[in-house]
Design an enzyme around this catalytic site. Structure first.
Site, PDB file in Angstrom:
ATOM      1  CB  CYS A 268      -0.907   0.026   1.218  1.00  0.00           C
ATOM      2  SG  CYS A 268      -2.398  -0.881   0.946  1.00  0.00           S
TER       3      CYS A 268
HETATM    4  N1  NAD Z   1      -3.080  -5.643   1.325  1.00  0.00           N
HETATM    5  C1  NAD Z   1      -3.155  -4.468   1.941  1.00  0.00           C
HETATM    6  O1  NAD Z   1      -2.400  -4.174   2.888  1.00  0.00           O
HETATM    7  C2  NAD Z   1      -4.185  -3.448   1.515  1.00  0.00           C
HETATM    8  C3  NAD Z   1      -4.460  -2.359   2.360  1.00  0.00           C
HETATM    9  C4  NAD Z   1      -5.405  -1.406   1.979  1.00  0.00           C
HETATM   10  C5  NAD Z   1      -6.044  -1.549   0.758  1.00  0.00           C
HETATM   11  N2  NAD Z   1      -5.772  -2.617  -0.058  1.00  0.00           N
HETATM   12  C6  NAD Z   1      -6.481  -2.720  -1.318  1.00  0.00           C
HETATM   13  O2  NAD Z   1      -7.390  -3.805  -1.275  1.00  0.00           O
HETATM   14  C7  NAD Z   1      -7.525  -4.389  -2.561  1.00  0.00           C
HETATM   15  C8  NAD Z   1      -7.323  -5.889  -2.440  1.00  0.00           C
HETATM   16  O3  NAD Z   1      -6.055  -6.098  -1.843  1.00  0.00           O
HETATM   17  P1  NAD Z   1      -5.610  -7.521  -1.283  1.00  0.00           P
HETATM   18  O4  NAD Z   1      -4.274  -7.291  -0.691  1.00  0.00           O
HETATM   19  O5  NAD Z   1      -6.678  -8.147  -0.476  1.00  0.00           O
HETATM   20  O6  NAD Z   1      -5.470  -8.338  -2.673  1.00  0.00           O
HETATM   21  P2  NAD Z   1      -5.200  -9.891  -2.867  1.00  0.00           P
HETATM   22  O7  NAD Z   1      -4.504 -10.006  -4.174  1.00  0.00           O
HETATM   23  O8  NAD Z   1      -4.589 -10.489  -1.652  1.00  0.00           O
HETATM   24  O9  NAD Z   1      -6.672 -10.512  -2.993  1.00  0.00           O
HETATM   25  C9  NAD Z   1      -7.561 -10.213  -4.047  1.00  0.00           C
HETATM   26  C10 NAD Z   1      -8.435 -11.429  -4.342  1.00  0.00           C
HETATM   27  O10 NAD Z   1      -9.410 -11.066  -5.286  1.00  0.00           O
HETATM   28  C11 NAD Z   1      -9.652 -12.193  -6.123  1.00  0.00           C
HETATM   29  N3  NAD Z   1     -10.322 -11.757  -7.349  1.00  0.00           N
HETATM   30  C12 NAD Z   1      -9.845 -11.019  -8.370  1.00  0.00           C
HETATM   31  N4  NAD Z   1     -10.811 -10.795  -9.287  1.00  0.00           N
HETATM   32  C13 NAD Z   1     -11.935 -11.409  -8.837  1.00  0.00           C
HETATM   33  C14 NAD Z   1     -13.255 -11.537  -9.339  1.00  0.00           C
HETATM   34  N5  NAD Z   1     -13.654 -10.982 -10.496  1.00  0.00           N
HETATM   35  N6  NAD Z   1     -14.140 -12.253  -8.623  1.00  0.00           N
HETATM   36  C15 NAD Z   1     -13.792 -12.831  -7.454  1.00  0.00           C
HETATM   37  N7  NAD Z   1     -12.551 -12.732  -6.928  1.00  0.00           N
HETATM   38  C16 NAD Z   1     -11.634 -12.023  -7.609  1.00  0.00           C
HETATM   39  C17 NAD Z   1      -8.265 -12.777  -6.334  1.00  0.00           C
HETATM   40  O11 NAD Z   1      -8.317 -14.125  -6.747  1.00  0.00           O
HETATM   41  C18 NAD Z   1      -7.644 -12.595  -4.927  1.00  0.00           C
HETATM   42  O12 NAD Z   1      -7.829 -13.744  -4.126  1.00  0.00           O
HETATM   43  C19 NAD Z   1      -6.522  -3.661  -3.463  1.00  0.00           C
HETATM   44  O13 NAD Z   1      -7.170  -2.623  -4.146  1.00  0.00           O
HETATM   45  C20 NAD Z   1      -5.567  -3.062  -2.469  1.00  0.00           C
HETATM   46  O14 NAD Z   1      -4.968  -1.889  -2.931  1.00  0.00           O
HETATM   47  C21 NAD Z   1      -4.869  -3.576   0.299  1.00  0.00           C
END
Ligand code: NAD
Length: 449
Positions: A268
């Site tokens: 992030c």
């Molecule tokens: N990881 C962090 O620390 C954090 C913190 C704040 C915000 N975010 C934001 O949160 C969002 C997700 O981050 P994350 O770290 O959880 O990502 P991640 O990659 O760990 O998980 C995302 C999941 O979404 C699934 N996915 C993708 N397309 C899909 C669809 N069409 N239908 C169903 N499932 C689908 C993927 O298979 C994956 O398991 C991003 O925008 C990120 O910027 C992340």
């Protein structure tokens, strides 16, 4: 409330578990069949402290499926938490969110009742109100703000403490298409949060900017403290902890993220800071602060390499404690430990590393080039110089019998200096220990000449 959570990754699965643990019926959706099978088998699909225990407490309120269309049809609200990867220019891609919105929209078309869609993934200012709204309206044939509500509500969580951050946030942020949508989400958060946090409700662009600017501000604080730390290293008697502990007492500043240690990393901070800079470029605003913040961050590995060059004996081996980008996670995205290891390996230095959670991921990234240790002590026993890159409690238990004559570079100053100084070359980053290392190296090369 019956809720679909789309994306069961690092954020989505703790979010789904928190909602279900608080009594809501939750259907988690992911394309990843293993994640879905894990949740249905009551197993945590990702590494996150407390997640396994929380999932076990959810009884049959938490289930998972790969069928997004069916999940949305069964629910009253859908939270989208899919990836929004950074593009080359620093802005975020909406590819995954748009695909999800097409299916959500198709399901809404077949639903007669009102539905709330909540976008939680990080997006650029303007994206929710224009692209996400349009994708949902086009696919559903319905009108946002009338037939369905849309909110942009990112979470301010930190990997390693995601569950606590969800349940006890400093505040919740709600960007809303209309009053009704925002009110439903605010009331819903009232059933989740245990600390009655303030709710900031606003339009989409301001919520989108709030999310990015908060993280960019924190990174600015980190880079500021790292700059002060480097200044302390050049001053006889300099000590960053004295300085930041004092200025952190001023309520205008505060102590958090004002340490002076390694650069910031993870999924992030770096990209949110870069996104604010990119936003400025597209709007013709000179965003010099995030640009400088990022530049300072990129100086931290060279700064560490310079110190290692001065303290490591010719042909010596370096140990790295800390491969994840922070404690309590296995995520290595832009991790300072891994970036340092890669830079050292590129120069032909042997690197022995240890981390309680991230060794597998780091070994994959470095294509097996790291020598992995079985414990922090094992790592120390094999090296001439040890760098501690993350403040993990386990590292404080280093055995003193292995420490004799070695150099310990303690980026977060977690070890007891008074105990170590008589035994080894203890170098607290951000202190004049670094000046002493530099002077020793200069004296040595003067003697050799
Ligand atoms: N990881 C962090 O620390 C954090 C913190 C704040 C915000 N975010 C934001 O949160 C969002 C997700 O981050 P994350 O770290 O959880 O990502 P991640 O990659 O760990 O998980 C995302 C999941 O979404 C699934 N996915 C993708 N397309 C899909 C669809 N069409 N239908 C169903 N499932 C689908 C993927 O298979 C994956 O398991 C991003 O925008 C990120 O910027 C992340």
């Amino acid at each position: 409330m019956d809720i679909a959570v789309i994306g069961l990754g690092k954020l989505g699965s703790p979010m789904a578990a928190c909602f279900a643990a608080k009594g809501h019926k939750v259907i988690g959706v992911d394309l990843n069949e293993q994640f879905v099978a894990d949740v249905n088998a009551k197993k945590a699909p990702v590494f996150e402290p407390g997640l396994q225990e929380l999932i076990e407490k959810c009884d049959d309120r938490l289930t998972a499926t790969t069928d997004l269309h069916d999940a949305v049809k069964q629910c009253e609200a859908t939270f989208i938490i899919v990836p929004t990867p950074s593009k080359a220019d620093g802005a975020f891609s909406l590819d995954y969110t748009k695909i999800a919105c097409q299916t959500i929209g198709a399901a809404l078309k077949e639903n007669d009742r009102y539905h709330l869609v909540v976008l939680t993934s990080t997006v650029m200012p303007g994206d929710t109100g224009v692209h996400i709204r349009k994708a949902l309206e086009d696919a559903s044939g319905k009108t946002c703000g009338k037939d369905f509500g849309l909110c942009y509500s990112p979470e301010f969580i930190s990997l390693g403490s995601v569950i606590n951050d969800y349940l006890r946030p400093d505040f919740t942020l709600v960007g809303q298409s209309d009053e009704k949508a925002g009110k439903i989400l605010e009331d819903f958060y009232g059933t989740i949060c245990e600390n009655d946090p303030p709710v900031a409700r606003m339009n989409f662009v301001n919520a989108e900017l709030t999310k990015l600017s908060l993280n960019a501000y924190v990174t600015m604080k980190i880079s500021y403290a790292n700059t002060l730390a480097e200044i302390c290293e050049k001053l006889d008697g300099g000590n960053i902890d004295d300085v930041t502990n004092a200025i952190g007492l001023d309520s205008r500043i505060g102590r958090k993220y004002l340490k002076g240690a390694t650069g910031y990393a993870g999924p992030c901070f770096p990209r949110d800071c870069e996104a604010v800079a990119q936003l400025g470029r597209t709007l013709n605003v000179e965003t010099r602060l995030p640009i400088a913040t990022d530049q300072v961050n990129k100086l931290q590995i060279p700064r560490m390499l310079n110190l290692i060059d001065q303290a490591l004996p010719q042909g010596g081996t370096v140990g790295i404690l800390g491969l994840a980008y922070k404690p309590d996670t296995d995520v290595i995205e832009r991790s300072q430990g891994v970036e340092l290891a890669e830079a050292l390996l590129d120069r032909g230095t042997t690197v022995v590393a240890y981390d309680p959670a991230a060794m597998e991921n780091a070994q994959e990234k470095t294509k097996g080039a790291l020598q992995l240790a079985a414990s922090a002590d094992d790592c120390l026993s094999q090296v001439d110089l040890l760098v501690i890159t993350t403040p993990i409690n386990e590292y404080k238990e280093l055995s003193l019998k292995n420490i004799q004559g070695k150099t310990i570079v303690d980026c977060w100053r977690i070890l007891d200096r008074s105990q170590l100084e008589p035994l080894c070359n203890y170098v607290g980053v951000g202190t004049d220990d670094v000046l002493r290392v530099q002077q020793d190296a200069e004296n040595l090369s003067a003697k050799a000449a």
